[in-house]
Design a protein around this motif. Structure first.
Motif, mmCIF file in Angstrom:
data_model
loop_
_atom_site.group_PDB
_atom_site.id
_atom_site.type_symbol
_atom_site.label_atom_id
_atom_site.label_comp_id
_atom_site.label_asym_id
_atom_site.label_seq_id
_atom_site.Cartn_x
_atom_site.Cartn_y
_atom_site.Cartn_z
ATOM 1 N N TYR A 1 43.834 38.230 51.495
ATOM 2 C CA TYR A 1 44.139 37.707 50.167
ATOM 3 C C TYR A 1 45.123 38.648 49.478
ATOM 4 O O TYR A 1 45.181 39.845 49.782
ATOM 5 N N PRO A 2 45.913 38.154 48.523
ATOM 6 C CA PRO A 2 46.840 39.026 47.788
ATOM 7 C C PRO A 2 46.091 40.165 47.094
ATOM 8 O O PRO A 2 44.937 39.993 46.655
ATOM 9 N N LEU A 3 46.766 41.305 46.995
ATOM 10 C CA LEU A 3 46.125 42.496 46.426
ATOM 11 C C LEU A 3 45.644 42.281 45.001
ATOM 12 O O LEU A 3 44.567 42.741 44.622
ATOM 13 N N ASP A 4 46.450 41.599 44.192
ATOM 14 C CA ASP A 4 46.060 41.406 42.795
ATOM 15 C C ASP A 4 44.844 40.500 42.674
ATOM 16 O O ASP A 4 43.992 40.710 41.799
ATOM 17 N N ILE A 5 44.724 39.513 43.566
ATOM 18 C CA ILE A 5 43.559 38.629 43.542
ATOM 19 C C ILE A 5 42.291 39.416 43.906
ATOM 20 O O ILE A 5 41.231 39.248 43.296
ATOM 21 N N VAL A 6 42.414 40.293 44.905
ATOM 22 C CA VAL A 6 41.274 41.122 45.297
ATOM 23 C C VAL A 6 40.859 42.032 44.141
ATOM 24 O O VAL A 6 39.657 42.189 43.848
ATOM 25 N N ALA A 7 41.842 42.626 43.468
ATOM 26 C CA ALA A 7 41.536 43.512 42.337
ATOM 27 C C ALA A 7 40.841 42.742 41.221
ATOM 28 O O ALA A 7 39.869 43.229 40.624
ATOM 29 N N MET A 8 41.318 41.526 40.919
ATOM 30 C CA MET A 8 40.687 40.707 39.882
ATOM 31 C C MET A 8 39.276 40.280 40.302
ATOM 32 O O MET A 8 38.366 40.188 39.475
ATOM 33 N N LEU A 9 39.079 40.023 41.593
ATOM 34 C CA LEU A 9 37.743 39.693 42.095
ATOM 35 C C LEU A 9 36.784 40.859 41.857
ATOM 36 O O LEU A 9 35.654 40.673 41.375
ATOM 37 N N GLY A 10 37.243 42.062 42.187
ATOM 38 C CA GLY A 10 36.411 43.247 41.960
ATOM 39 C C GLY A 10 36.073 43.422 40.493
ATOM 40 O O GLY A 10 34.924 43.726 40.137
ATOM 41 N N LEU A 11 37.074 43.202 39.620
ATOM 42 C CA LEU A 11 36.841 43.320 38.182
ATOM 43 C C LEU A 11 35.811 42.291 37.715
ATOM 44 O O LEU A 11 34.909 42.596 36.930
ATOM 45 N N GLY A 12 35.949 41.066 38.218
ATOM 46 C CA GLY A 12 35.017 40.014 37.829
ATOM 47 C C GLY A 12 33.579 40.340 38.225
ATOM 48 O O GLY A 12 32.640 40.108 37.452
ATOM 49 N N VAL A 13 33.407 40.893 39.422
ATOM 50 C CA VAL A 13 32.061 41.249 39.884
ATOM 51 C C VAL A 13 31.489 42.372 39.028
ATOM 52 O O VAL A 13 30.298 42.347 38.656
ATOM 53 N N LEU A 14 32.304 43.364 38.692
ATOM 54 C CA LEU A 14 31.837 44.466 37.832
ATOM 55 C C LEU A 14 31.376 43.948 36.482
ATOM 56 O O LEU A 14 30.330 44.368 35.957
ATOM 57 N N LEU A 15 32.153 43.018 35.898
ATOM 58 C CA LEU A 15 31.787 42.457 34.599
ATOM 59 C C LEU A 15 30.530 41.594 34.707
ATOM 60 O O LEU A 15 29.647 41.639 33.851
ATOM 61 N N LEU A 16 30.458 40.801 35.767
ATOM 62 C CA LEU A 16 29.314 39.899 35.957
ATOM 63 C C LEU A 16 28.006 40.670 36.074
ATOM 64 O O LEU A 16 26.970 40.263 35.527
ATOM 65 N N LEU A 17 28.068 41.800 36.777
ATOM 66 C CA LEU A 17 26.851 42.598 36.995
ATOM 67 C C LEU A 17 26.593 43.595 35.878
ATOM 68 O O LEU A 17 25.619 44.350 35.926
#
Length: 588
Positions: free
Chosen positions: A24-40
């Protein structure tokens, strides 16, 4: 370590794995990580979105704009022309190229600098009867030498500086990197002057048709008497839509144009077509066509006095990245045909319209001279063996002057670097060097979202205790050997990560660990942060370790092993020099 720390560590491992996989594109992976951090709930909303307002992220965006001003006015091209003039042989060419690009890359985004210099170096190689493969790896590496000489040389420098400031250890100054950067620059130039002739390949560029293996896909078809195509135009024949056959030219029309789509076909017309052998054999029987068995493809076959065949690279920040030829309607938008695509040495000839394009992909393009001039002036493609064009050369001194003022204001601490860069960006618009729409296009938004997504992960590593736990493991492994051994360990780990994932991401993920490690052994973190910065910004050993390596892969005709042979020894030299000199310049 707390439960939150183990969760953050798991997220870190997942993100690094996705970065390395390139699925996956790097920026999408970074946004995914951010989303998981916020969700948890591992970071607060303010911490989660602090990456977008981080001074380093905003400064990187502004530096993209300043680089675009220099590129648009042709200031960088003018410097490149002087480089060509003073390069008389292989020795002087190496010195002039590496010195010029190092100086430029210290103040200009290095991918933008290399984009300008690739066609100039290929022209230089042709004029001086040199192999471009002897010059393009030094070009790419020299851009990285320059990037580690100033605070604004790469986004990594700005990021680590910001992390250091937020941790309470102060930001880096504009030229704080310069002493170490000059040591590495001198070592890099000496390395290529002494050993380059043996380490770098001497490859001659084959004809474009042969390089793209077009002989298996392009041939001549003669229209027989009674063919259902007789009386129809090329457009009406639907050869492309129904049979995946592209008509490149109707050879006996007396027209120099490419694929005269509305001309009515007659018996004995000869079509120069592109398609798979299977489709051509099937077409021969159903459409009353005869394949010319004696046809031998040469570059001249695909060209006329006005119709030309050129190789073009997908440029940094190109609108083509992530899209297929069909999605962007390449043929009608650019009035040009793509006959082949090459990526990292591999040629793609089937289903060209469905290939998603990426940085450094090489396109074999057939177009009129006027359209090629348009491609050359645009920002989407780097046309090889063509001097980059510019419509605003008279404003080049103005763009250079604005950059000098920005650097001067930041270097003498008149204003912070972010303020100076933003004022410089506004000045480029107010003086009409750039239009507002050019400003938005100049910013590499993938980099911005990558940084904004990764920075909160660094915060989570620190607040959850994950960084401290990793630091304890580092100290347990090498701490007894002293701070120099710890510094070497961080340099090597960063260098390895940089070759497999984003260099900026590697630096952001390792910087909190370095700070925690330094605090545990009672040392100043700045030497460790410097080791991470230099290692992250000098990826020599693979064509994907740094963007500039990817860009010169096809034009130089390189193989993966060429980077290993030239890059690994240089990476080792830089590691040794860094371990020796960083403690001298930044005491523990």
């Amino acid at each position: 370590m707390t439960a939150e720390g183990f969760i953050v560590l798991g997220i870190l491992i997942g993100i690094v794995a996705l970065f390395v996989s390139e699925k996956y594109p790097l920026d999408i992976v970074a946004m995914l990580g951010l989303g998981v951090l916020l969700l948890l709930g591992l970071v607060t909303l303010q911490e989660g979105f602090s990456g977008f307002s981080n001074p380093a992220t905003l400064t990187v965006a502004a530096m993209f704009i300043l680089s675009a001003g220099l590129q648009r006015t042709g200031a960088t091209t003018a410097v490149g022309r002087l480089m060509v003039r003073f390069s008389r042989n292989h020795f002087t060419a190496l010195v002039v190229i590496m010195v010029t690009v190092t100086i430029m890359s210290a103040f200009v985004n290095n991918t933008a600098a290399v984009a300008v210099f690739i066609p100039l170096v290929t022209i230089l190689a042709g004029r001086r009867k040199l192999s471009a493969s002897k010059l393009l790896i030094p070009l790419s590496y020299a851009s990285q030498f320059g990037g580690v000489c100033t605070l604004i040389g790469t986004s990594t420098n700005l990021l680590v500086s910001s992390i250091s400031e937020e941790a309470g250890y102060g930001a880096f100054t504009m030229f704080e990197f310069s002493r170490m950067g000059l040591v590495l620059f001198a070592a890099g130039v000496a390395f290529f002057l002494l050993f380059g002739r043996w380490l770098l390949p001497d490859r001659q560029t084959p004809e474009l048709a042969a390089a793209y293996q077009l002989g298996e896909y392009i041939t001549e078809l003669r229209v027989r008497e009674g063919s259902p195509l007789v009386g129809k135009s090329v457009l009406e024949s639907r050869l492309g839509e129904d049979h995946d056959i592209t008509v490149l030219r109707v050879l006996n029309t007396g027209e120099d144009g490419w694929a005269p789509l509305r001309r009515t076909l007659q018996p004995d017309d000869v079509l120069l077509v592109r398609g798979s052998l299977t489709d051509l054999i099937r077409l021969r029987g159903t459409m009353g066509l005869r394949i010319n068995a004696d046809f031998k493809l040469r570059d001249e076959t695909l060209q006329t006095e006005d119709l030309r065949l050129v190789q073009a690279l997908v440029a940094p920040d190109s609108r083509l990245i992530g899209h297929t030829l069909k999605e962007i309607d390449f043929r009608n938008r650019y009035r040009a045909l793509v006959l082949g695509i090459r990526r990292r040495g591999e040629t793609t000839n089937m289903k060209l319209s469905s290939v998603k394009l990426g940085l450094g992909d090489a396109l074999l393009v057939q177009a009129h001279q006027s359209e090629i001039r348009g491609l050359r002036r645009g920002d989407d493609l780097i046309v090889l063996n063509e001097v980059p064009g510019s419509l605003l050369r008279h404003k080049a001194p103005l763009a250079i002057g604005i950059l000098v003022v920005v650097v001067g204001l930041a270097a003498f601490d008149v204003v912070p670097i972010l303020v100076a860069a933003l004022l410089g960006s506004v000045a480029l618009v107010m003086t009409r060097v750039l239009r507002p729409e050019d400003v938005y296009r100049a910013i590499n938004w993938q980099v911005i979202f990558l940084l904004a997504g990764v920075l909160p992960l660094g915060v989570a590593m620190h607040t959850s205790g994950a960084a401290g736990w990793l630091a304890e493991q580092t100290v347990a492994l090498v701490g007894d050997m002293g701070p120099v051994a710890v510094l070497a360990a961080f340099y090597l780990l960063t260098a390895i990560m940089t070759e497999t994932m984003s260099n900026a991401a590697a630096a952001v993920l390792l910087a909190p660990i370095a700070i925690s490690t330094a605090e545990q052994i009672g040392a100043d973190p700045r030497p460790f942060l410097m080791a991470i910065t230099f290692a992250a910004s000098t990826g020599f050993s693979t064509p994907v370790g740094y963007q500039t390596n990817t860009m010169i892969y096809i034009p130089g005709g390189y193989k993966y092993t060429d980077f290993l042979r030239a890059g690994m020894p240089l990476n080792l030299i830089f590691c040794i020099l860094s371990v020796i000199f960083i403690p001298r310049f930044w005491a523990f």
